[in-house]
Scaffold this active site. Structure first.
Site, short mmCIF file in Angstrom:
data_model
loop_
_atom_site.label_atom_id
_atom_site.label_comp_id
_atom_site.label_asym_id
_atom_site.label_seq_id
_atom_site.Cartn_x
_atom_site.Cartn_y
_atom_site.Cartn_z
N GLY A 239 0.76 -1.25 0.00
CA GLY A 239 0.00 0.00 0.00
C GLY A 239 0.78 1.29 0.00
N PRO A 276 4.39 -5.26 -0.85
CG PRO A 276 6.60 -4.50 -1.02
CD PRO A 276 5.75 -5.54 -0.34
N GLY A 277 3.42 -3.73 -3.92
CA GLY A 277 3.30 -3.94 -5.37
C GLY A 277 3.68 -2.66 -6.09
CE1 TYR A 318 -8.92 1.94 -9.22
CE2 TYR A 318 -6.82 2.10 -10.37
CZ TYR A 318 -7.77 1.36 -9.71
OH TYR A 318 -7.55 0.03 -9.51
CB CYS A 346 -15.69 3.84 -29.92
SG CYS A 346 -14.78 3.54 -31.42
CD GLU A 347 -16.36 2.82 -23.60
OE1 GLU A 347 -16.83 3.49 -22.66
OE2 GLU A 347 -16.56 1.60 -23.75
C1 LIG Z 1 -3.27 -4.91 -3.79
C2 LIG Z 1 -2.73 -5.57 -2.60
C3 LIG Z 1 -1.39 -5.38 -2.23
C4 LIG Z 1 -0.46 -4.45 -2.96
O1 LIG Z 1 -0.81 -3.11 -2.83
P1 LIG Z 1 0.18 -1.98 -3.40
O2 LIG Z 1 -0.55 -0.73 -3.17
O3 LIG Z 1 0.39 -2.26 -4.83
O4 LIG Z 1 1.44 -2.06 -2.60
C5 LIG Z 1 -0.91 -6.08 -1.15
N1 LIG Z 1 -1.69 -6.92 -0.43
C6 LIG Z 1 -2.99 -7.13 -0.74
C7 LIG Z 1 -3.79 -8.06 0.06
C8 LIG Z 1 -3.56 -6.46 -1.83
O5 LIG Z 1 -4.83 -6.64 -2.13
#
Ligand SMILES: *Cc1c(COP(=O)(O)O)cnc(C)c1O
Length: 421
Positions: A239, A276-277, A318, A346-347
């Site tokens: 997050g 983290p993603g 978003y 087309c939107e």
């Molecule tokens: C989406 C998600 C993440 C990754 O969130 P980021 O904002 O990309 O770091 C981690 N854990 C869970 C359970 C998620 O759903």
């Protein structure tokens, strides 16, 4: 920090001029920087040093096999949210003991798949899920390691579509019911409760909501231990936000996040997992697109580019902001004029930016959408039968196509006509 910088007036991906990749592969194209991906992973890894920990990359943000293998080779675990992601992680060489399984709707087949292939833990989100998993594990003669995701009722102060830690969200069990639910889980023969899981949302730009949630987790750990549970693992979710603009507020650094984790949870002697993603992949990728037309409307000009909402969904989904920059560096005295930047779909929702101040651009010019490495390619579709766009990975002065652009025949041949037609 990322590795997409102007050098000699040209945007580079590490040591490669981006225009060279665009010429070789065509546009639109996603380009990832290996050095940036690794740098971000290591920042997290170092931020948690001194604590027993595992950084599990949230692969829903970017699940290309090359990206997964790169991070896995560097020591990352994976956070998966589907059987498909589990299969991808295993195919990239990630051992089961480094995979955690999140998500509110795990199916029996997915549970079986992960128990068979090996899994570090399931992050359980509800009581029915608990009961099903216990039954599945028992029927296989196994015991499933689980954490239980609690919903701490904390306001993550982020976009409502990516906030997950308020009581009105579908995620986790209410923290007020934790005691009862953990007791119920402990009584199920197919489960072994190893810890607590929490994830309050995405693109958080302050530490405070995390700290509130983790303080509640610390308190809950003490309470559950007193009730006889061996809480030895804390999964803290992902997050942490990234700067989508150069000028805007600066989100906390992984180091500050790690210090806060140490402060709030370090004394509990638990194994720490984070997921983290966005922070790992987001600024490690750009989307490169060509200008097709410059169209003058009534009191409004449009830059029509060859990327569209099906390639990068975040702006239309978003209202997300992405920096859009020309590949040729404008000189500092170039006048900027507001323009709408749109795709060919087309939107009307196929709009990347409204009245964005941009230097003059013409048909054939190339632009880069920054911060497109997370929740970019993974959310793309073939709407309007626009082929999924290719992905390229750069290492130093070399680059490789890590997902080729499908041909029209590839797309058409996925469909099957019934015999009677
Ligand atoms: C989406 C998600 C993440 C990754 O969130 P980021 O904002 O990309 O770091 C981690 N854990 C869970 C359970 C998620 O759903």
């Amino acid at each position: 920090m990322d590795h997409f910088l102007y050098r000699d007036g040209q945007l580079h991906a590490e040591d490669v001029p981006v225009s060279e990749i665009a010429r070789a592969v065509g546009t639109p194209v996603y380009i990832y920087s290996e050095a940036t991906l690794l740098r971000h992973f290591r920042l997290f890894d170092e931020a948690l040093s001194g604590m027993d920990h595992l950084v599990c990359f949230a692969m829903k943000s970017n699940s290309n096999q090359a990206v997964l293998k790169l991070l896995a080779d560097a020591g990352a675990g994976m956070d998966v949210v589907s059987g498909g992601e589990y299969a991808r992680a295993r195919a990239a060489g990630v051992p089961g003991e480094r995979i955690v399984f999140s998500g509110v709707g795990k199916t029996e087949a997915e549970m079986r798949q992960a128990l068979e292939g090996g899994i570090r833990q399931f992050n359980i989100e509800s009581e029915p899920e608990m009961a099903l998993l216990s039954g599945v594990a028992e029927s296989m003669g196994k015991v499933a390691p689980v954490t239980i995701r609690i919903n701490p009722d904390v306001d993550a102060r982020t976009h409502e579509k990516i906030a997950t830690g308020k009581s009105e969200n579908k995620f986790g069990i209410p923290i007020s019911r934790a005691s009862a639910v953990f007791a119920e889980a402990a009584a199920l023969p197919g489960l072994e409760v190893v810890g607590i899981d929490v994830h309050i949302g995405s693109q958080l730009v302050e530490l405070e909501p995390f700290e509130q949630a983790y303080t509640k987790v610390a308190e809950l750990t003490r309470q559950l231990r007193a009730e006889g549970h061996d809480i030895r693992r804390l999964d803290l979710g992902g997050g942490l936000g990234i700067p989508y603009t150069r000028s805007n507020e600066v989100p906390p650094l992984p180091q500050d996040y790690g210090d806060m984790v140490r402060r709030t949870l370090g004394h509990l002697d638990c194994e720490i997992e984070i997921e983290p993603g966005r922070l790992i992949a987001g600024n490690a990728g750009i989307l490169v697109s060509s200008v097709i037309y410059l169209k003058s409307g009534e009191g409004r000009d449009f830059l029509i580019v060859d990327a569209a909402m099906n390639d990068l969904l975040r702006p239309s989904m978003y209202g997300a902001y992405h920096d859009i920059v020309p590949l040729i560096e404008p000189s500092s005295d170039t006048p900027l004029a507001p323009i709408d930047i749109v795709g060919p779909v087309c939107e009307s929702g196929d709009t990347f930016a409204k009245q964005r101040p941009m230097p003059p651009l013409a048909s054939g010019d190339l632009v880069a959408f920054r911060s497109a490495g997370a929740y970019g390619a993974v959310m793309s579709s073939e709407y309007n039968t626009r082929p999924l766009i290719p992905e390229v990975l750069v290492r130093g002065d070399q680059f490789a196509v890590i997902r080729p652009r499908p041909t029209y025949d590839d797309i058409i041949n996925r469909d099957k006509l019934p015999e009677w037609l």
